[in-house]
Design a protein around this motif. Structure first.
Motif, mmCIF file in Angstrom:
data_model
loop_
_atom_site.group_PDB
_atom_site.id
_atom_site.type_symbol
_atom_site.label_atom_id
_atom_site.label_comp_id
_atom_site.label_asym_id
_atom_site.label_seq_id
_atom_site.Cartn_x
_atom_site.Cartn_y
_atom_site.Cartn_z
ATOM 1 N N SER A 50 -3.748 0.706 -10.128
ATOM 2 C CA SER A 50 -4.630 1.835 -10.367
ATOM 3 C C SER A 50 -5.536 2.100 -9.163
ATOM 4 C CB SER A 50 -5.493 1.551 -11.598
ATOM 5 O OG SER A 50 -6.353 2.618 -11.853
ATOM 6 N N GLY A 51 -5.485 3.331 -8.666
ATOM 7 C CA GLY A 51 -6.328 3.727 -7.551
ATOM 8 C C GLY A 51 -5.897 3.167 -6.209
ATOM 9 N N ALA A 52 -4.740 2.538 -6.138
ATOM 10 C CA ALA A 52 -4.263 1.965 -4.869
ATOM 11 C C ALA A 52 -3.718 3.050 -3.953
ATOM 12 C CB ALA A 52 -3.183 0.927 -5.134
ATOM 13 N N ASN A 53 -3.821 2.814 -2.662
ATOM 14 C CA ASN A 53 -3.267 3.709 -1.651
ATOM 15 C C ASN A 53 -1.895 3.170 -1.257
ATOM 16 O OD1 ASN A 53 -2.544 5.158 0.607
ATOM 17 N ND2 ASN A 53 -4.311 4.560 1.833
ATOM 18 N N LEU A 54 -0.853 3.882 -1.680
ATOM 19 C CA LEU A 54 0.518 3.492 -1.347
ATOM 20 C C LEU A 54 1.169 4.538 -0.447
ATOM 21 C CD1 LEU A 54 1.386 2.108 -4.839
ATOM 22 C CD2 LEU A 54 1.797 0.853 -2.745
ATOM 23 N N LYS A 55 0.354 5.223 0.361
ATOM 24 C CA LYS A 55 0.900 6.212 1.289
ATOM 25 C C LYS A 55 1.889 5.525 2.223
ATOM 26 C CE LYS A 55 -3.125 9.231 1.570
ATOM 27 N NZ LYS A 55 -4.223 9.714 2.429
ATOM 28 N N ASN A 56 3.037 6.151 2.397
ATOM 29 C CA ASN A 56 4.079 5.665 3.309
ATOM 30 C C ASN A 56 4.631 4.289 2.937
ATOM 31 O OD1 ASN A 56 4.063 7.883 5.407
ATOM 32 N ND2 ASN A 56 1.917 7.254 5.450
ATOM 33 N N THR A 69 3.371 -11.186 -10.340
ATOM 34 C CA THR A 69 3.089 -11.186 -11.771
ATOM 35 C C THR A 69 1.590 -11.250 -12.041
ATOM 36 O OG1 THR A 69 5.135 -12.456 -12.054
ATOM 37 C CG2 THR A 69 3.675 -12.323 -13.943
ATOM 38 N N ASN A 70 1.112 -10.348 -12.933
ATOM 39 C CA ASN A 70 -0.300 -10.326 -13.326
ATOM 40 C C ASN A 70 -1.233 -10.284 -12.118
ATOM 41 O OD1 ASN A 70 0.107 -10.407 -16.174
ATOM 42 N ND2 ASN A 70 0.628 -12.568 -15.962
ATOM 43 N N VAL A 71 -0.962 -9.355 -11.210
ATOM 44 C CA VAL A 71 -1.756 -9.215 -9.995
ATOM 45 C C VAL A 71 -2.518 -7.896 -10.038
ATOM 46 C CG1 VAL A 71 -1.615 -8.927 -7.484
ATOM 47 C CG2 VAL A 71 -0.271 -10.698 -8.609
ATOM 48 N N ASP A 72 -3.763 -7.906 -9.586
ATOM 49 C CA ASP A 72 -4.611 -6.719 -9.565
ATOM 50 C C ASP A 72 -4.733 -6.202 -8.137
ATOM 51 O OD1 ASP A 72 -6.471 -4.716 -9.917
ATOM 52 O OD2 ASP A 72 -7.980 -5.995 -10.840
ATOM 53 N N PHE A 73 -4.050 -5.071 -7.875
ATOM 54 C CA PHE A 73 -4.129 -4.392 -6.581
ATOM 55 C C PHE A 73 -5.030 -3.155 -6.669
ATOM 56 C CE2 PHE A 73 0.273 -6.192 -5.968
ATOM 57 C CZ PHE A 73 0.058 -6.862 -4.776
ATOM 58 N N SER A 74 -5.808 -3.009 -7.734
ATOM 59 C CA SER A 74 -6.577 -1.780 -7.924
ATOM 60 C C SER A 74 -7.493 -1.517 -6.728
ATOM 61 C CB SER A 74 -7.386 -1.837 -9.218
ATOM 62 O OG SER A 74 -8.299 -2.901 -9.211
ATOM 63 N N GLY A 75 -7.453 -0.261 -6.279
ATOM 64 C CA GLY A 75 -8.291 0.156 -5.164
ATOM 65 C C GLY A 75 -7.902 -0.406 -3.818
ATOM 66 N N SER A 76 -6.771 -1.070 -3.716
ATOM 67 C CA SER A 76 -6.338 -1.686 -2.457
ATOM 68 C C SER A 76 -5.651 -0.683 -1.542
ATOM 69 C CB SER A 76 -5.362 -2.828 -2.728
ATOM 70 O OG SER A 76 -5.995 -3.873 -3.391
ATOM 71 N N ASP A 77 -5.711 -0.966 -0.243
ATOM 72 C CA ASP A 77 -4.972 -0.174 0.739
ATOM 73 C C ASP A 77 -3.625 -0.851 0.950
ATOM 74 O OD1 ASP A 77 -3.900 1.308 2.789
ATOM 75 O OD2 ASP A 77 -5.590 1.036 4.156
ATOM 76 N N LEU A 78 -2.596 -0.265 0.349
ATOM 77 C CA LEU A 78 -1.224 -0.757 0.478
ATOM 78 C C LEU A 78 -0.380 0.239 1.264
ATOM 79 C CD1 LEU A 78 -0.932 -2.030 -3.184
ATOM 80 C CD2 LEU A 78 -0.670 -3.480 -1.168
ATOM 81 N N SER A 79 -1.048 1.037 2.093
ATOM 82 C CA SER A 79 -0.301 2.017 2.876
ATOM 83 C C SER A 79 0.656 1.290 3.824
ATOM 84 C CB SER A 79 -1.245 2.933 3.664
ATOM 85 O OG SER A 79 -2.114 2.203 4.500
ATOM 86 N N PHE A 80 1.843 1.843 3.936
ATOM 87 C CA PHE A 80 2.927 1.292 4.757
ATOM 88 C C PHE A 80 3.423 -0.078 4.264
ATOM 89 C CE2 PHE A 80 0.691 4.284 7.455
ATOM 90 C CZ PHE A 80 1.721 5.037 7.983
#
Length: 135
Positions: free
Chosen positions: A99-105, A74-85
């Motif tokens: 926004s701008g996060a990497n959610l590849k795979n 809740t109310n967390v900022d993942f902007s620009g983060s690498d969340l791949s895999f």
């Protein structure tokens, strides 16, 4: 559920989290993480299964292969983060900035996105199944 719910074992601070991570600990299941700035940190392979994460900044963080299964975010900022895999199976994301996060795979299976910002998100090869979105 309240913070007193026995399912959540304990609240963890930024300092505790980073100290344990530096010692090789990756399992942070069922913790409460709140009001912390973890921008630009490396938490690759971290496991937050079943945790409660609120008011946390992960801006630009490395969260590659992180496990957020069944986590309330809740109310967390993942902007620009690498969340791949990263794994968000059965997670609830409420007012989250991706926004701008990497959610590849990444795995988004049974995931709820409530009032979240997911503009310019890279979802290349992501597993998206039974996802629920509310604006």
């Amino acid at each position: 559920m309240s913070d007193e719910d026995p399912r959540w074992i304990k609240r963890i601070t930024k300092e505790e989290l980073l100290s344990k991570y530096a010692k090789g600990i990756r399992n942070f299941e069922d913790v409460i993480l709140r009001n912390e700035d973890l921008s630009v940190v490396n938490l690759e392979n971290v496991d937050f299964i079943g945790s409660k994460i609120a008011e946390v900044k992960f801006t630009g963080a490395n969260l590659k292969n992180a496990n957020f299964s069944s986590t309330l975010i809740t109310n967390v900022d993942f902007s620009g983060s690498d969340l791949s895999f990263a794994n968000f199976k059965n997670a609830n994301l409420i007012k989250v900035n991706l926004s701008g996060a990497n959610l590849k795979n990444a795995i988004l299976d049974g995931t709820y996105l409530w009032y979240s910002n997911y503009n310019v998100v890279d979802l290349s090869n992501a597993l998206i199944h039974n996802i629920f979105v509310t604006d």
